[in-house]
Design an enzyme around this catalytic site. Structure first.
Site, PDB file in Angstrom:
ATOM      1  N   CYS A   2       0.838  -1.211   0.000  1.00 27.04           N
ATOM      2  CA  CYS A   2       0.000   0.000   0.000  1.00 27.04           C
ATOM      3  C   CYS A   2       0.865   1.251   0.000  1.00 27.04           C
ATOM      4  O   CYS A   2       2.044   1.211   0.331  1.00 27.04           O
ATOM      5  CB  CYS A   2      -0.865   0.041   1.255  1.00 27.04           C
ATOM      6  SG  CYS A   2      -1.840  -1.425   1.509  1.00 27.04           S
ATOM      7  N   LYS A 597       6.858 -10.851 -16.329  1.00 25.92           N
ATOM      8  CA  LYS A 597       6.657 -11.111 -14.893  1.00 25.92           C
ATOM      9  C   LYS A 597       5.538 -12.132 -14.676  1.00 25.92           C
ATOM     10  O   LYS A 597       5.619 -12.966 -13.784  1.00 25.92           O
ATOM     11  CB  LYS A 597       6.333  -9.793 -14.185  1.00 25.92           C
ATOM     12  CG  LYS A 597       6.266  -9.875 -12.679  1.00 25.92           C
ATOM     13  CD  LYS A 597       7.626 -10.053 -12.049  1.00 25.92           C
ATOM     14  CE  LYS A 597       7.585 -10.312 -10.568  1.00 25.92           C
ATOM     15  NZ  LYS A 597       8.844 -10.898 -10.076  1.00 25.92           N
TER      16      LYS A 597
HETATM   17  O1  M6R Z   1       3.855 -15.870 -10.657  1.00 22.09           O
HETATM   18  P1  M6R Z   1       4.464 -17.248 -10.525  1.00 22.09           P
HETATM   19  O2  M6R Z   1       5.163 -17.452  -9.238  1.00 22.09           O
HETATM   20  O3  M6R Z   1       3.445 -18.327 -10.780  1.00 22.09           O
HETATM   21  O4  M6R Z   1       5.525 -17.323 -11.698  1.00 22.09           O
HETATM   22  C1  M6R Z   1       6.184 -18.528 -11.988  1.00 22.09           C
HETATM   23  C2  M6R Z   1       7.431 -18.279 -12.806  1.00 22.09           C
HETATM   24  O5  M6R Z   1       7.094 -17.727 -14.062  1.00 22.09           O
HETATM   25  C3  M6R Z   1       8.413 -17.339 -12.105  1.00 22.09           C
HETATM   26  O6  M6R Z   1       8.738 -17.840 -10.847  1.00 22.09           O
HETATM   27  C4  M6R Z   1       9.706 -17.165 -12.903  1.00 22.09           C
HETATM   28  O7  M6R Z   1      10.381 -18.381 -12.952  1.00 22.09           O
HETATM   29  C5  M6R Z   1      10.556 -16.068 -12.250  1.00 22.09           C
HETATM   30  N1  M6R Z   1      10.622 -14.921 -13.089  1.00 22.09           N
HETATM   31  C6  M6R Z   1      11.963 -16.487 -11.938  1.00 22.09           C
HETATM   32  O8  M6R Z   1      12.671 -15.457 -11.348  1.00 22.09           O
END
Ligand code: M6R
Length: 602
Positions: A2, A597
Site C-alpha cells: 500500500c 513477470k
Molecule cells: O507468478 P508465478 O510465481 O506463478 O511465476 C512462476 C514463474 O514464471 C516465475 O517464478 C519465474 O520463474 C521467475 N521470473 C523467476 O525469477
C-alpha cells in the site's frame, strides 16, 4: 504494497489534481483499490474510493473536482480483506468525523475488530486500516486529544505500519511511523507526508525523514514530531534531497532487483507476523495433516520454493508431499487424484496459466485447493479453500527474489507447525537474513569476475540445498543469459563432469550437514582443473578444498534447526551473484530479454 499520502495547504484549493498525481507516483508499489478524502474544518468529509487503477477510479469518482485544505490518499494492496469498495481505504470512524488510512499490516486486526464492535463502534470492513482509525477513535471518545489518542493507539496496534489521520474541526493531520516507510515534505504554505519520496518530490525537495515510533503533527505552515512512547518533542530540520524520481522509486538502489533483495528481512518479518496471527492457520494445518496425498504444484521459482517446502514437510513433520511442475501435474498425477487429496498451489502472481490449468484439473477431480500467493485478489487466491498471502508487496523486477524468500519462509513455518515444533526461533530469521545479505555483499566482488566470462556453468546442491541450487541456476540463467544448470551434486559425476575444463566454474551450495559429501563433488571438479565455488558456513574443510568460499554467517538458531535456516539463507549469495554478474555482462537485471513477470499463456 500500500501507499499513503496526506497534505495540508494554507488555503482551500483544488486538491484533486495533486491527489491524482500522488496516486500515479505511488502506483509503482502495486495496488488494487484507490481512495481519497478531503477534510473540511466544518461540514462533512468527502470520501471517494473504489477498486481499480488510479486514473480509472479518479475519472469515475471525479477526484479532479475535490477541493479543500486537507486531504488523504491511499492505494491499497490487499492483505486483510478482498479488494472491494468496503475494504478500500481511507476509512471513516464510527460517526464520520475522522478519516484515516495506513500502509503495512496490523497483525492483531481480528482481535481489535472484535473489541471495537463490542465497544459499540461501527466497523464497516475487514480491513486493518480501519482498525487504525478506530484505535484512535476509542481514546478520542474517552476525552483524549488527537495526539494523546494516537500515542495510546500505538500501544494497541501490533505490526508494521505507517498511518495518517485527520479530524473535522481542526487544521492539521497526524501521521505515525512504525515499521513501514513514512517521509514528510515541507514548502511555503504546504506540508505533506507519504510512504516514500516519489509522491512528494513534485511538491517539494525539503524532506523530513521519520523514524519508527515517531508521530508527526503537521499543518500548512509547519510540523512537530513526537516520540510515540514518551511523548517528548523531537527537533528535526528538513533536509534538501537531490534524488531523481527514478532513483527515489528504487529507494536509492540502482535496480528494483537489488531493492527487492534488500527488502527480504522486512517482508519475512511481515509474513511471520501474519502467519502467527492468522485465525485460519489451525484449520490449514489440519487440512495438510489429513490429506491422503499432498501435492505441491508450481512453476519456475515458485516450484523451487515448493520443492524446498516438500523437503521441510518430510523432515520436520514426517509428511510426504509430491512436488511437481504444474503442467506435469495434469499429465502425471491428476488422473490418479480424488477428493481425499490436496494440492498446495504456489504462485507469486496467482495468474500463471500453467498453474491455473493444473488447478482446473485438480478441481475436476474434486481435490482440495490451497494457495500460497502474493497477489491478493488473484485467480489462485479466489480458487483456494485456504491461502497463505505472501505479503511481499509488489515485486517489480522480473527475477523473483523476495517472493521466493517468503514462499520458503511460509513452507518452513507450515512444516514446523505441522510437525508440532516451536516456531519462536523464527522471530530471529529477519535479522539472520539481514546479516547474511551484509556479509555476502562484501564477498561477491572477489568471486564474480571468475564466473562472469563463462557462458556455461553448473550450480549444485544436495538435500535441503538442492532446491536452492535449482533456484540459483534459474536466477543466473535469467539475468546473465549464460547457461547454468542446477543439479543434485551427486548426479554431476554421472555425465556433466565431462564439461569440466580448466577454470570451468561449478558452484556448490553446501548445507552444514552435507559438507563431506559436497567435498567429494568439489574434488571431482578441482582435480580436473575446474573451479569449485562453495557457498556455506565457515568450515575448514570447504576452505581447504574449494577454490573460493562465499561464507554465510553461522546463525544462533537452535542446533537442530540450523540446516533448515541455512538453506533459506544460502539463496541470498546466489541472488546477489546473479545480479552482479548480469550487470558485469551488460544486462538490465530488472527486465531480462524475452521474459515477462506474469505468464498468462500456455
Ligand atoms: O507468478 P508465478 O510465481 O506463478 O511465476 C512462476 C514463474 O514464471 C516465475 O517464478 C519465474 O520463474 C521467475 N521470473 C523467476 O525469477
Amino acid at each position: 504494497m500500500c501507499g499513503i499520502f496526506g497534505i495540508v495547504t494554507r488555503e482551500e484549493q483544488l486538491l484533486g489534481p495533486i491527489l491524482i498525481e500522488a496516486g500515479h507516483r505511488l502506483s509503482y508499489r502495486g495496488y488494487d483499490t484507490v481512495g481519497a478524502a478531503t477534510i473540511p474544518q466544518n461540514g462533512k468529509i468527502d470520501l471517494r474510493k473504489d477498486v481499480g487503477k488510479v486514473q480509472e477510479v479518479a475519472d469515475r469518482l471525479n477526484f479532479a473536482e475535490m477541493r479543500g485544505d486537507r486531504a488523504i490518499l491511499q492505494l491499497r494492496w490487499a492483505t486483510f480483506g478482498a479488494p472491494s469498495y468496503t475494504n478500500a481505504q481511507p476509512h471513516l470512524d464510527s460517526d464520520g468525523d475522522m478519516v484515516g488510512a495506513h500502509n503495512g499490516n496490523i497483525v492483531n486486526n481480528v482481535e481489535l475488530r472484535q473489541q471495537f464492535m463490542a465497544e459499540g463502534m461501527v466497523v464497516r470492513s475487514e480491513n486493518d486500516g480501519e482498525s487504525c482509525v478506530h484505535a484512535v477513535e476509542r481514546y478520542v471518545h474517552r476525552g483524549d486529544d488527537m495526539l494523546t489518542a494516537i500515542r495510546k493507539a500505538y500501544h494497541d496496534l501490533e505490526g508494521d505500519y505507517a498511518f495518517v489521520i485527520g479530524r473535522l474541526g481542526e487544521d492539521r493531520l497526524y501521521a505515525i511511523k512504525q515499521g513501514s516507510g513514512l517521509v514528510a515534505g515541507v514548502a511555503d504554505g504546504m506540508t505533506c507526508i507519504a510512504s516514500d519520496l516519489p509522491s512528494i518530490l513534485p511538491l517539494t525537495r525539503q524532506i523530513v525523514r521519520l523514524n519508527d515510533g515517531e508521530i508527526i503533527v503537521f499543518w500548512a505552515e509547519g510540523y512537530e514530531i513526537y516520540h510515540a512512547e514518551s511523548g517528548e518533542r523531537i527537533e528535526r530540520e528538513p533536509e534538501f534531497v537531490e534524488e531523481s524520481m527514478e532513483v527515489a522509486q528504487k529507494g536509492g538502489y540502482d535496480h528494483f532487483m537489488l531493492k527487492e533483495i534488500h527488502e527480504q528481512p522486512q517482508v519475512a518479518r511481515d509474513l511471520l507476523h501474519l502467519m502467527e496471527s492468522d485465525p485460519e492457520m489451525d484449520a490449514l494445518i489440519e487440512r495438510l495433516r489429513s490429506a491422503r496425498n499432498l501435492y505441491i504444484v508450481a512453476c519456475g521459482t515458485s516450484y523451487h520454493a515448493g520443492l524446498l517446502g516438500s523437503v521441510y514437510f518430510s523432515r520436520l513433520a514426517g509428511r510426504v508431499s509430491i512436488p511437481v511442475i504444474a503442467p506435469q501435474f495434469i499429465a502425471h498425477y491428476a488422473p490418479a487424484c480424488g477428493p481425499e487429496d490436496v494440492g498446495i498451489f504456489v504462485s507469486q502472481s496467482g495468474e500463471t496459466k500453467d498453474v491455473l490449468n493444473a488447478i482446473q484439473s485438480a478441481e475436476a477431480r474434486g481435490m482440495g485447493v490451497l494457495g500460497v500467493v502474493n497477489v491478493v485478489g488473484s485467480t489462485l487466491m479466489r480458487e483456494s479453500e485456504y491461502h497463505v498471502p505472501l505479503a511481499c508487496g509488489y515485486e517489480i523486477s522480473v527475477p523473483a527474489t523476495k517472493t521466493f524468500m517468503n514462499q520458503a519462509v511460509a513452507f518452513l513455518y507450515l512444516a514446523l507447525r505441522l510437525g508440532g515444533h516451536d516456531t519462536a526461533f523464527l522471530e530471529n530469521l529477519p535479522r539472520w537474513i539481514e546479516e547474511t545479505i551484509a556479509a555476502v555483499e562484501a564477498q561477491i566482488p572477489t568471486v564474480e569476475g571468475k564466473i562472469a566470462p563463462w557462458d556455461d556453468l553448473y550450480c549444485l546442491g544436495y538435500g535441503l540445498t538442492y532446491p536452492i541450487a535449482l533456484e540459483g541456476a534459474l536466477k543466473l540463467k535469467e539475468i546473465t543469459y549464460a547457461h547454468c544448470e542446477g543439479m543434485l551434486s551427486t548426479e554431476f559425476k554421472h555425465g556433466p563432469l565431462s564439461a569440466v575444463v580448466d577454470g570451468y566454474p561449478v558452484i556448490f551450495v553446501a548445507g552444514p550437514e552435507d559438507v563431506p559429501l559436497i567435498i567429494s563433488g568439489v574434488n571431482e571438479v578441482t582435480c580436473r582443473g575446474g573451479r569449485a565455488i562453495a557457498i556455506g558456513e565457515e568450515d575448514p574443510r570447504l576452505r581447504a578444498n574449494a577454490d573460493d568460499l562465499i561464507v554465510i554467517p553461522t546463525v544462533d538458531a537452535p542446533e537442530s534447526m540450523r540446516p533448515y535456516v541455512d538453506a533459506i539463507l544460502s539463496v541470498l549469495p546466489l541472488q546477489l551473484l546473479s545480479y552482479r554478474i548480469g550487470l558485469a555482462r551488460g544486462y538490465d537485471p530488472d527486465f531480462p530479454r524475452n521474459l515477462s513477470k506474469t505468464l498468462t499463456v500456455d
